[in-house]
Design a protein around this motif. Structure first.
Motif, short mmCIF file in Angstrom:
data_model
loop_
_atom_site.label_atom_id
_atom_site.label_comp_id
_atom_site.label_asym_id
_atom_site.label_seq_id
_atom_site.Cartn_x
_atom_site.Cartn_y
_atom_site.Cartn_z
N PRO A 1 3.63 -3.98 -1.27
CA PRO A 1 3.37 -3.39 0.04
C PRO A 1 4.35 -2.26 0.30
CG PRO A 1 4.49 -5.52 0.26
CD PRO A 1 4.19 -5.33 -1.20
N PRO A 2 4.03 -1.24 1.09
CA PRO A 2 2.78 -1.18 1.83
C PRO A 2 1.64 -0.49 1.07
CG PRO A 2 4.22 0.59 2.54
CD PRO A 2 4.97 -0.17 1.48
N TRP B 1 2.26 -10.79 4.81
CA TRP B 1 1.22 -9.88 4.36
C TRP B 1 -0.05 -10.68 4.14
CZ3 TRP B 1 2.50 -4.93 4.66
CH2 TRP B 1 3.87 -4.60 4.64
N ARG C 1 -1.11 -6.71 7.57
CA ARG C 1 0.11 -7.43 7.94
C ARG C 1 -0.12 -8.14 9.27
NH1 ARG C 1 4.26 -2.69 7.60
NH2 ARG C 1 5.80 -4.30 7.95
N PRO D 1 -1.35 -1.44 6.37
CA PRO D 1 -0.06 -2.08 6.07
C PRO D 1 1.13 -1.24 6.51
CG PRO D 1 -1.14 -1.33 4.04
CD PRO D 1 -2.11 -1.08 5.15
#
Ligand SMILES: Cc1cc2nc3c(=O)[nH]c(=O)nc-3n(C[C@H](O)[C@H](O)[C@H](O)COP(=O)(O)OP(=O)(O)OC[C@H]3O[C@@H](n4cnc5c(N)ncnc54)[C@H](O)[C@@H]3O)c2cc1C
Length: 408
Positions: free
Chosen positions: A175-176, A253, A182, A227
């Motif tokens: 991530p992201p 996440w 998220r 994200p």
């Protein structure tokens, strides 16, 4: 945040209690949440030596707002963990509200109790251990997993560790920059009548906010499909708007893309395989559903009806047969943020017509239907008391060590 400064009370074994752990088993299940426990449950009574490991004790760390179709709880004999039941979904938008009358009810449940009930239907062994990754193969058939208590091996290994997909070889997500949403929530004391959702750019440009009452607790949070959008501030804003305390954070996440079900001899179920549904971010039901499907294939192996490769091929086929449904939901997830805010309220009111809701939610339930759970497998053994004894303190800050809480 006050809560994040409190040292969590852990049930997890520490210091001298953490004896070395190695050896070989018939099946090694990494991750003792929804997916991992569903696999173990399906293997109960098979006679296989099944070891389940997790970095925390079973049920110690809540991983979600714990909302699920009631039918799934019934099908798995988990009703004692139910906290509240809802027959409608209340949407809030800046341009009005819409109430969807649901064709089936949703329930919120107590995470630790539900895990204990699932565990009581298993006859596996459990150890706390942190998985660090895969080790070079111990032999032709064995797969070795490196943990903080030593290397454990088995011919059948399940990664039910969540979105990180730790036991994969080379297709890890960072991530992201990955197909991950998220989500973050707070768990204040409080009561409510409705399962509520907010589609409001004040809280999140692409995603939604929620408040899930669960008896004497509310689970208030914000999920972002993007994200890159930090949800901490707006989770706190939503809690503040609702007059609720900002305590007991829980976040993570959330994958929104289906991944391979089997790879390099390892099997994946739940978030590790991207089984959380795009758009709704509903991942408990699907973790249970795919966990059961995987458990059935593994049972075929331990009972000598098929080999590991056949099980992998069959499970992969089952997994892939759902791909188009996940793809469609992802399309809608991408479309929703493009709808002008002033249209969202009236559109939701149009969509809330009973027949339309029945049709759409009926199809939605069919993605992972409760009948699939079937009856409870014979031969389950672990007594619930033992599992319940392992639990930690509900007042700990549940998200304190989780990646997203730190990231936020
Ligand atoms: C804020 C939030 C709210 C949500 N609310 C809902 C909801 O209401 N309803 C719904 O259906 N879905 C919800 N989801 C999604 C849902 O939580 C996940 O899809 C679901 O938990 C996936 O189950 P799982 O068993 O695959 O993984 P998880 O539940 O994430 O479990 C993974 C397990 O692996 C363990 N683990 C992880 N890494 C290691 C390691 N290195 N070593 C050892 N053990 C490890 C963890 O301790 C954990 O027990 C929510 C998600 C978030 C973030």
């Amino acid at each position: 945040m006050d809560t994040l400064c409190v040292v969590p009370v852990r049930a997890t074994k520490r210091g001298e209690e953490r004896t070395p752990l190695d050896g070989s088993h018939d099946v090694l299940i990494c991750g003792a949440s929804f997916a991992g426990l569903a696999v173990a449950r399906e293997l109960a009574g098979s006679g296989a030596d099944v070891l389940v490991i997790d970095r925390y004790e079973i049920g110690e760390r809540q991983t979600s707002a714990c909302g699920i179709p009631t039918l799934w709880m019934e099908a798995l004999g988990l009703m004692d963990a139910e906290r509240q039941r809802f027959d409608s979904l209340l949407f809030h938008t800046p341009h009005g509200d819409a109430r969807f009358p649901l064709p089936f009810t949703f329930s919120t449940f107590d995470y630790r109790e539900l895990c204990a009930l699932l565990w009581a239907q298993c006859d596996a062994s459990f150890e706390t251990a942190k998985v660090n990754g895969r080790r070079p193969a111990a032999g032709d058939r064995e797969i070795a997993v490196e943990t903080d208590r030593g290397a454990i091996s088995a011919p059948l290994v399940v990664d039910a560790l969540g979105w990180r997909r730790m036991l994969a070889s080379g297709d890890g997500y960072q991530p992201p920059d990955a197909p991950l949403s998220r989500g973050l929530e707070v768990h204040p004391e409080g009561t409510g009548e409705d399962l509520e959702l907010w589609i409001d750019r004040r809280y999140v440009p692409a995603g939604y906010g929620w408040s899930f009452p669960a008896g004497d607790e509310l689970r208030i949070g914000v999920g972002s499909f993007d994200p890159g959008f930090h949800v901490r501030e707006t989770t706190e804003l939503l809690a503040e708007d609702l007059g609720a305390d900002r305590v007991r954070y829980q976040g993570n996440w959330i994958p929104h893309k289906l991944r391979r079900g089997a790879e390099g001899g390892v099997f994946f179920a739940g978030d590790s395989a991207g089984h959380c549904l795009p758009l709704s971010a509903e991942g408990i039901r699907t973790a249970l559903y795919f966990g059961i499907a995987l458990g059935r294939e593994l049972r075929g192996v331990v009972e000598g009806r098929q080999d590991r490769e056949t099980a992998a091929a069959r499970y992969a086929e089952f997994n892939d047969s759902h791909e188009w449904k996940f793809r469609w939901m992802l399309r809608v997830q991408r479309l929703v943020p493009k709808i002008p805010p002033r249209v969202v309220g009236p559109l939701l009111r149009l969509l809330s017509a009973r027949r339309l809701v029945e049709w759409s939610f009926g199809h939605y339930l069919e993605i992972a239907p409760p009948e699939f759970a079937g009856s409870r497998p014979a031969g389950s053994a672990n007594d619930q008391e033992g599992a319940g004894d392992q639990q930690g303190d509900a007042d700990q800050p549940p998200g304190a060590e989780r990646d997203l809480v730190e990231a936020e």
